[in-house]
Design a protein around this motif. Structure first.
Motif, PDB file in Angstrom:
ATOM      1  N   GLY A  55      31.706 -10.798 -28.037  1.00  0.00           N
ATOM      2  CA  GLY A  55      32.010 -10.155 -26.761  1.00  0.00           C
ATOM      3  C   GLY A  55      30.857 -10.317 -25.744  1.00  0.00           C
ATOM      4  N   ALA A  56      30.045 -11.449 -25.962  1.00  0.00           N
ATOM      5  CA  ALA A  56      28.794 -11.508 -24.866  1.00  0.00           C
ATOM      6  C   ALA A  56      29.740 -12.062 -23.704  1.00  0.00           C
ATOM      7  N   ASP A  57      29.527 -11.644 -22.505  1.00  0.00           N
ATOM      8  CA  ASP A  57      29.933 -12.130 -21.205  1.00  0.00           C
ATOM      9  C   ASP A  57      29.441 -13.504 -20.843  1.00  0.00           C
ATOM     10  N   GLY A  58      28.496 -14.047 -21.269  1.00  0.00           N
ATOM     11  CA  GLY A  58      27.900 -15.328 -21.056  1.00  0.00           C
ATOM     12  C   GLY A  58      26.857 -15.827 -21.937  1.00  0.00           C
ATOM     13  N   LEU A  59      26.372 -16.897 -21.756  1.00  0.00           N
ATOM     14  CA  LEU A  59      25.290 -17.313 -22.558  1.00  0.00           C
ATOM     15  C   LEU A  59      24.319 -18.057 -21.657  1.00  0.00           C
ATOM     16  N   THR A  60      23.042 -17.986 -21.814  1.00  0.00           N
ATOM     17  CA  THR A  60      21.936 -18.212 -21.109  1.00  0.00           C
ATOM     18  C   THR A  60      20.980 -19.325 -21.849  1.00  0.00           C
ATOM     19  N   VAL A  61      20.449 -20.266 -21.305  1.00  0.00           N
ATOM     20  CA  VAL A  61      19.461 -21.074 -21.935  1.00  0.00           C
ATOM     21  C   VAL A  61      18.375 -21.579 -20.836  1.00  0.00           C
ATOM     22  N   HIS A  62      17.238 -21.820 -21.544  1.00  0.00           N
ATOM     23  CA  HIS A  62      16.032 -22.158 -20.568  1.00  0.00           C
ATOM     24  C   HIS A  62      15.268 -23.302 -20.943  1.00  0.00           C
ATOM     25  N   PRO A  63      16.270 -24.720 -20.684  1.00  0.00           N
ATOM     26  CA  PRO A  63      15.540 -25.839 -21.122  1.00  0.00           C
ATOM     27  C   PRO A  63      14.246 -26.086 -20.480  1.00  0.00           C
ATOM     28  N   ARG A  64      13.209 -26.231 -21.422  1.00  0.00           N
ATOM     29  CA  ARG A  64      11.775 -26.619 -20.852  1.00  0.00           C
ATOM     30  C   ARG A  64      11.627 -28.198 -21.053  1.00  0.00           C
ATOM     31  N   PRO A  65      10.547 -28.808 -20.115  1.00  0.00           N
ATOM     32  CA  PRO A  65      10.357 -30.136 -20.431  1.00  0.00           C
ATOM     33  C   PRO A  65       9.996 -30.673 -21.554  1.00  0.00           C
ATOM     34  N   ASP A  66       8.959 -29.506 -22.314  1.00  0.00           N
ATOM     35  CA  ASP A  66       8.504 -30.154 -23.846  1.00  0.00           C
ATOM     36  C   ASP A  66       9.616 -29.700 -24.852  1.00  0.00           C
ATOM     37  N   GLN A  67      10.931 -29.189 -24.409  1.00  0.00           N
ATOM     38  CA  GLN A  67      11.915 -29.280 -25.394  1.00  0.00           C
ATOM     39  C   GLN A  67      11.606 -28.394 -26.648  1.00  0.00           C
ATOM     40  N   ARG A  68      10.683 -27.372 -26.435  1.00  0.00           N
ATOM     41  CA  ARG A  68      10.182 -26.536 -27.612  1.00  0.00           C
ATOM     42  C   ARG A  68      11.488 -25.833 -28.450  1.00  0.00           C
ATOM     43  N   HIS A  69      12.469 -25.717 -27.429  1.00  0.00           N
ATOM     44  CA  HIS A  69      13.467 -24.847 -27.977  1.00  0.00           C
ATOM     45  C   HIS A  69      14.903 -25.746 -27.453  1.00  0.00           C
ATOM     46  N   ILE A  70      15.484 -25.222 -26.363  1.00  0.00           N
ATOM     47  CA  ILE A  70      16.618 -25.853 -25.806  1.00  0.00           C
ATOM     48  C   ILE A  70      16.264 -27.252 -25.542  1.00  0.00           C
ATOM     49  N   ARG A  71      17.322 -28.061 -26.055  1.00  0.00           N
ATOM     50  CA  ARG A  71      17.281 -29.663 -25.909  1.00  0.00           C
ATOM     51  C   ARG A  71      18.321 -29.873 -24.672  1.00  0.00           C
ATOM     52  N   PRO A  72      18.623 -31.042 -24.083  1.00  0.00           N
ATOM     53  CA  PRO A  72      19.557 -31.345 -22.947  1.00  0.00           C
ATOM     54  C   PRO A  72      20.933 -31.427 -23.810  1.00  0.00           C
ATOM     55  N   SER A  73      20.989 -31.867 -25.042  1.00  0.00           N
ATOM     56  CA  SER A  73      22.193 -32.105 -25.813  1.00  0.00           C
ATOM     57  C   SER A  73      22.801 -30.436 -25.947  1.00  0.00           C
ATOM     58  N   ASP A  74      21.700 -29.569 -26.171  1.00  0.00           N
ATOM     59  CA  ASP A  74      22.491 -27.948 -26.265  1.00  0.00           C
ATOM     60  C   ASP A  74      23.216 -27.706 -24.703  1.00  0.00           C
ATOM     61  N   VAL A  75      22.463 -27.989 -23.854  1.00  0.00           N
ATOM     62  CA  VAL A  75      22.950 -27.553 -22.630  1.00  0.00           C
ATOM     63  C   VAL A  75      24.421 -28.112 -22.483  1.00  0.00           C
ATOM     64  N   TYR A  76      24.406 -29.662 -22.622  1.00  0.00           N
ATOM     65  CA  TYR A  76      25.718 -30.027 -22.534  1.00  0.00           C
ATOM     66  C   TYR A  76      26.713 -29.718 -23.467  1.00  0.00           C
ATOM     67  N   GLN A  77      26.492 -29.585 -24.743  1.00  0.00           N
ATOM     68  CA  GLN A  77      27.366 -28.901 -25.520  1.00  0.00           C
ATOM     69  C   GLN A  77      28.023 -27.297 -25.294  1.00  0.00           C
ATOM     70  N   LEU A  78      26.903 -26.639 -24.722  1.00  0.00           N
ATOM     71  CA  LEU A  78      27.106 -25.211 -24.522  1.00  0.00           C
ATOM     72  C   LEU A  78      27.873 -25.087 -23.213  1.00  0.00           C
ATOM     73  N   ALA A  79      27.736 -26.023 -22.458  1.00  0.00           N
ATOM     74  CA  ALA A  79      28.653 -26.142 -21.036  1.00  0.00           C
ATOM     75  C   ALA A  79      30.092 -26.217 -21.336  1.00  0.00           C
ATOM     76  N   GLU A  80      30.391 -27.141 -22.306  1.00  0.00           N
ATOM     77  CA  GLU A  80      31.918 -27.389 -22.709  1.00  0.00           C
ATOM     78  C   GLU A  80      32.375 -26.182 -23.400  1.00  0.00           C
ATOM     79  N   LEU A  81      31.513 -25.509 -24.336  1.00  0.00           N
ATOM     80  CA  LEU A  81      31.922 -24.416 -24.957  1.00  0.00           C
ATOM     81  C   LEU A  81      32.579 -23.347 -23.909  1.00  0.00           C
ATOM     82  N   VAL A  82      31.649 -23.058 -22.820  1.00  0.00           N
ATOM     83  CA  VAL A  82      31.831 -21.999 -22.083  1.00  0.00           C
ATOM     84  C   VAL A  82      33.104 -22.494 -21.030  1.00  0.00           C
ATOM     85  N   ALA A  83      33.077 -23.606 -20.669  1.00  0.00           N
ATOM     86  CA  ALA A  83      34.078 -24.113 -19.636  1.00  0.00           C
ATOM     87  C   ALA A  83      35.586 -23.824 -20.480  1.00  0.00           C
TER      88      ALA A  83
END
Ligand SMILES: CC(=O)[C@@H](O)[C@H](O)COP(=O)(O)O
Ligand SMILES: NCC(=O)COP(=O)(O)O
Length: 252
Positions: free
Chosen positions: A37-65
């Motif tokens: 039931g979440a209304d959305g997802l948030t990610v905070h990709p940082r240059p050091d990729q300590r957590h969110i990686r670019p690949s996560d961003v692309y995959q999650l964008a597809e999921l939400v779309a």
């Protein structure tokens, strides 16, 4: 007015990165949050990729779309240069076209986000970024402290939203400080000024099941993005129950 709940997946990614492989899967847990039931997802990709990686961003964008009525929010410092496989915030936004991009003035060596923009000295640098994001059709939110003068400057930049940095409120709430009521009044006034300027108001950082109800007594909070505490809560109540618990507060 109910408040949208956007679940920040940074800490799922942090756990995933502690070993080789894809366990826990950020994508799978993003889907669980949306199904819960979440209304959305948030990610905070940082240059050091300590957590969110670019690949996560692309995959999650597809999921939400692929899902009706839910939003994708990408946060980050637009001035942080590309580093290794991190292509820079604007490239990620250009490639994935999220519903919202929240600009945050973090430096690369910060443990976490701990302040809003000082627009008295960054307006000129932000203007071309804002123009570029608007050309991409992305709603822009600026990460701000609850300072009416700064919020008026944000409005003059032509962005749609601000996100109020709620870290100080959360810290004093935890300490049981007598200042909590003053804090809430400061955020209420900041929200009122923002709305008067035509800005919608998001909020986030260190919000949790204990401090969220009092904060959402402030009228017209459009969205809260919550990750750290929600992930901790999920450790003992399960992710589905945690999302449902936060959602109940947002809808009450
Ligand atoms: C901008 C903000 O307050 C949070 O959204 C931020 O994502 C926290 O970053 P970390 O999860 O890296 O602490
Ligand atoms: N913008 C706030 C956010 O996305 C999550 O912050 P936190 O709940 O992890 O502190």
């Amino acid at each position: 007015m109910s408040t949208a709940l956007s679940v920040n997946l940074n800490k799922i990614a942090l756990l995933r990165n502690s070993r080789e492989g894809d366990f826990p899967s950020v994508l799978a847990h993003g889907k669980i949050c949306l199904d819960a039931g979440a209304d959305g997802l948030t990610v905070h990709p940082r240059p050091d990729q300590r957590h969110i990686r670019p690949s996560d961003v692309y995959q999650l964008a597809e999921l939400v779309a692929g899902q009706e009525g839910v939003e994708f929010n990408i946060e980050g410092n637009p001035f942080a240069p590309a580093k290794g496989s991190y292509p820079g915030l604007l490239k990620l936004v250009e490639d994935t076209r999220p519903h919202q991009c929240t600009l945050v003035p973090d430096s690369n060596d910060q443990l976490t986000s701990d302040h809003g923009f000082d627009l008295t000295n960054s307006t000129e640098q932000l203007q071309p970024i804002i123009r570029q994001l608007h050309k991409l059709g992305v709603r822009i939110s600026l990460f701000m402290d609850p300072d009416p003068e700064q919020i008026r400057l944000a409005s003059a930049l032509g962005v749609e939203r601000i996100e109020l940095y709620t870290g100080p409120y959360a810290e004093r709430f935890l300490q049981g400080s007598q200042q909590t009521q003053d804090d809430l009044e400061r955020y209420r006034l900041a929200t009122e000024v923002a709305n008067q300027c035509g800005l919608e108001v998001n909020a986030g950082h260190d919000l949790n099941l204990q401090n969220l109800p009092a904060f959402l007594a402030i009228p017209n909070i459009a969205e809260v993005s919550i990750g750290h505490a929600l992930t901790v809560d999920a450790l003992h109540m399960g992710l589905v129950n945690a999302v449902a618990a936060y959602r109940r507060i947002c809808q009450s």
